[in-house]
Design a protein around this motif. Structure first.
Motif, short mmCIF file in Angstrom:
data_model
loop_
_atom_site.label_atom_id
_atom_site.label_comp_id
_atom_site.label_asym_id
_atom_site.label_seq_id
_atom_site.Cartn_x
_atom_site.Cartn_y
_atom_site.Cartn_z
N THR A 1 -3.51 24.16 -9.76
CA THR A 1 -4.76 24.68 -10.30
C THR A 1 -4.61 25.00 -11.79
OG1 THR A 1 -4.24 27.01 -9.88
CG2 THR A 1 -5.23 25.75 -8.06
N ILE A 2 -5.75 25.18 -12.44
CA ILE A 2 -5.73 25.53 -13.85
C ILE A 2 -5.01 26.85 -14.07
CG2 ILE A 2 -7.21 26.28 -15.78
CD1 ILE A 2 -9.23 24.17 -14.92
N ASP A 3 -5.29 27.84 -13.22
CA ASP A 3 -4.64 29.15 -13.37
C ASP A 3 -3.14 29.05 -13.17
OD1 ASP A 3 -7.00 30.42 -13.94
OD2 ASP A 3 -7.36 31.12 -11.90
N GLU A 4 -2.71 28.23 -12.24
CA GLU A 4 -1.26 28.06 -12.02
C GLU A 4 -0.60 27.40 -13.23
OE1 GLU A 4 -1.17 27.58 -7.13
OE2 GLU A 4 -1.52 25.83 -8.42
N PHE A 5 -1.27 26.41 -13.79
CA PHE A 5 -0.73 25.73 -14.97
C PHE A 5 -0.63 26.72 -16.14
CE2 PHE A 5 -0.83 23.19 -18.81
CZ PHE A 5 -0.04 22.09 -18.50
N LEU A 6 -1.66 27.53 -16.32
CA LEU A 6 -1.66 28.49 -17.41
C LEU A 6 -0.59 29.56 -17.23
CD1 LEU A 6 -5.49 28.94 -18.05
CD2 LEU A 6 -3.84 27.69 -19.44
N ARG A 7 -0.32 29.95 -16.01
CA ARG A 7 0.74 30.93 -15.75
C ARG A 7 2.10 30.37 -16.15
NH1 ARG A 7 -2.16 32.62 -11.18
NH2 ARG A 7 -1.06 31.14 -9.83
N LEU A 8 2.33 29.10 -15.82
CA LEU A 8 3.60 28.46 -16.22
C LEU A 8 3.72 28.39 -17.74
CD1 LEU A 8 3.73 25.54 -13.61
CD2 LEU A 8 5.18 27.59 -13.65
N MET A 9 2.61 28.08 -18.40
CA MET A 9 2.60 28.04 -19.86
C MET A 9 2.87 29.41 -20.45
SD MET A 9 -0.33 25.49 -21.36
CE MET A 9 0.05 26.10 -23.01
N GLU A 10 2.24 30.43 -19.87
CA GLU A 10 2.36 31.78 -20.40
C GLU A 10 3.81 32.27 -20.39
OE1 GLU A 10 1.01 35.18 -22.23
OE2 GLU A 10 -0.08 33.32 -21.80
N GLU A 11 4.53 31.93 -19.34
CA GLU A 11 5.93 32.33 -19.25
C GLU A 11 6.74 31.79 -20.42
OE1 GLU A 11 7.25 30.93 -15.48
OE2 GLU A 11 5.95 32.28 -14.33
N LYS A 12 6.45 30.56 -20.81
CA LYS A 12 7.18 29.94 -21.91
C LYS A 12 6.65 30.39 -23.27
CE LYS A 12 8.04 25.94 -18.93
NZ LYS A 12 9.42 26.34 -18.62
N CYS A 13 5.36 30.70 -23.34
CA CYS A 13 4.75 31.14 -24.60
C CYS A 13 5.33 32.47 -25.08
CB CYS A 13 3.24 31.29 -24.44
SG CYS A 13 2.34 29.72 -24.39
N ILE A 14 5.56 33.38 -24.15
CA ILE A 14 6.04 34.72 -24.51
C ILE A 14 7.33 34.64 -25.31
CG2 ILE A 14 6.99 36.85 -23.55
CD1 ILE A 14 4.94 36.56 -21.27
N GLU A 15 8.19 33.73 -24.96
CA GLU A 15 9.46 33.59 -25.66
C GLU A 15 9.33 32.76 -26.94
OE1 GLU A 15 13.89 31.59 -25.01
OE2 GLU A 15 12.45 31.64 -23.35
N THR A 16 8.45 31.77 -26.93
CA THR A 16 8.43 30.78 -28.01
C THR A 16 7.47 31.09 -29.15
OG1 THR A 16 9.00 29.07 -26.38
CG2 THR A 16 8.11 28.31 -28.49
N LEU A 17 6.25 31.54 -28.86
CA LEU A 17 5.21 31.65 -29.89
C LEU A 17 5.51 32.64 -31.02
CD1 LEU A 17 1.90 31.26 -27.87
CD2 LEU A 17 3.17 29.56 -29.19
N PRO A 18 6.22 33.75 -30.78
CA PRO A 18 6.53 34.64 -31.90
C PRO A 18 7.38 34.00 -32.99
CG PRO A 18 6.77 35.82 -29.83
CD PRO A 18 6.60 34.36 -29.48
N LYS A 19 7.92 32.82 -32.73
CA LYS A 19 8.76 32.14 -33.72
C LYS A 19 7.96 31.34 -34.74
CE LYS A 19 12.38 31.52 -30.20
NZ LYS A 19 13.14 30.52 -29.41
N CYS A 20 6.64 31.25 -34.58
CA CYS A 20 5.84 30.39 -35.46
C CYS A 20 5.86 30.89 -36.91
CB CYS A 20 4.41 30.25 -34.95
SG CYS A 20 3.41 31.72 -35.11
N GLN A 21 5.77 29.94 -37.84
CA GLN A 21 5.80 30.23 -39.27
C GLN A 21 4.49 29.77 -39.93
OE1 GLN A 21 8.44 31.77 -40.87
NE2 GLN A 21 9.29 32.05 -38.81
N LEU A 22 4.18 30.37 -41.07
CA LEU A 22 3.02 29.94 -41.84
C LEU A 22 3.26 28.55 -42.39
CD1 LEU A 22 2.24 33.17 -43.89
CD2 LEU A 22 1.05 32.35 -41.85
N LEU A 23 2.20 27.76 -42.45
CA LEU A 23 2.29 26.40 -42.98
C LEU A 23 2.15 26.39 -44.50
CD1 LEU A 23 0.31 24.51 -40.21
CD2 LEU A 23 2.65 24.00 -40.92
N PRO A 24 2.62 25.33 -45.14
CA PRO A 24 2.57 25.24 -46.61
C PRO A 24 1.15 25.44 -47.16
CG PRO A 24 3.95 23.50 -45.74
CD PRO A 24 3.30 24.16 -44.55
N GLY A 25 1.03 26.28 -48.15
CA GLY A 25 -0.24 26.49 -48.83
C GLY A 25 -1.14 27.53 -48.19
N ALA A 26 -0.83 27.95 -46.95
CA ALA A 26 -1.72 28.86 -46.24
C ALA A 26 -1.81 30.22 -46.93
CB ALA A 26 -1.26 29.02 -44.79
#
Length: 243
Positions: free
Chosen positions: A68-93
């Motif tokens: 289901t969509i909710d199940e897919f999003l739950r799997l994504m959320e588990e990985k997002c918590i660890e990964t997304l805080p690492k994002c950086q600003l892009l050039p020129g922003a």
């Protein structure tokens, strides 16, 4: 080509201000690996600019997953918590955003990202986010009836400026074809800064102006104050798009 002068700017977030697209690519790819599939550029093109639920639906349908969509999003959320805080600003922003604020140009964010995901992505960018007067999430805002390519998120965002401008006086910055289409459908101009690996020439041609980087934007083309030497000297070094 002659561009119309503008008084307000709205920025997309993912892939435009912050380098989240490569992170999301890995997150979705890791989820799909669990089902014997891989995330491809073809699928990425389908979901660029979509809300979380629309993205999940498209991926599930394309790969014919028994989930289901909710199940897919739950799997994504588990990985997002660890990964997304690492994002950086892009050039020129940061340079562009700081310049517009200094010159008194009202700016806001209109994004498909959820507020929960935005909190993760801005973990280390709190001061940067204070530059924007407001933010509208197509995923969570009750006034946004439909996500991009529908114009709702940009129309709602424009109406929330202290002195709401006419749509024709708003300039939208986007990286995704669906976002460009949403801006144009709202009656606004759209500057596109696409990922060259996933956006076709035809899609680039849809935008009012297409650039390889925000570093190359010339504000005076749209009647905005030009960059000055002080802003250039204050601009900190930023990470490149492709690391």
């Amino acid at each position: 080509m002659a561009f119309k002068p503008v008084t307000h700017c709205i920025f997309d977030f993912d892939g435009l201000l912050v380098d989240t697209e490569r992170l999301y690519f890995k997150i979705i790819d890791d989820v799909l690996k669990e089902f014997g599939h891989r995330y491809t550029v073809e699928i990425k093109l389908m979901v660029l600019g979509c809300t979380r639920k629309d993205c999940a639906r498209i991926v599930i349908d394309h790969c014919r997953l028994n989930i289901t969509i909710d199940e897919f999003l739950r799997l994504m959320e588990e990985k997002c918590i660890e990964t997304l805080p690492k994002c950086q600003l892009l050039p020129g922003a940061e340079r562009l955003v700081r310049h517009l604020v200094k010159k008194g140009i009202p700016i806001a964010i209109g994004t498909s990202s959820s507020l929960a995901a935005l909190e993760l992505k801005t973990t280390h960018h709190g001061d940067f986010m204070k530059n924007f007067t407001h933010l509208v999430s197509a995923t969570d805002d009750p006034e946004v009836a439909a996500g991009k390519p529908a114009p709702d998120v940009f129309l709602v965002c424009a109406q929330r400026f202290e002195s709401p401008p006419q749509a024709s006086r708003v300039l939208v910055f986007e990286d995704a074809p669906n976002g460009v289409r949403a801006a144009l459908a709202a009656g606004m101009q759209a500057v596109m800064v696409p990922d060259p690996a996933v956006v076709t020439q035809d899609q680039r041609n849809e935008a009012t102006l297409c650039l390889n980087s925000l570093e190359h934007f010339e504000p005076e083309l749209f009647g905005l104050p030009p960059f000055d030497d002080e802003i250039l000297s204050e601009s900190p070094p930023l990470n490149p798009r492709n690391l």
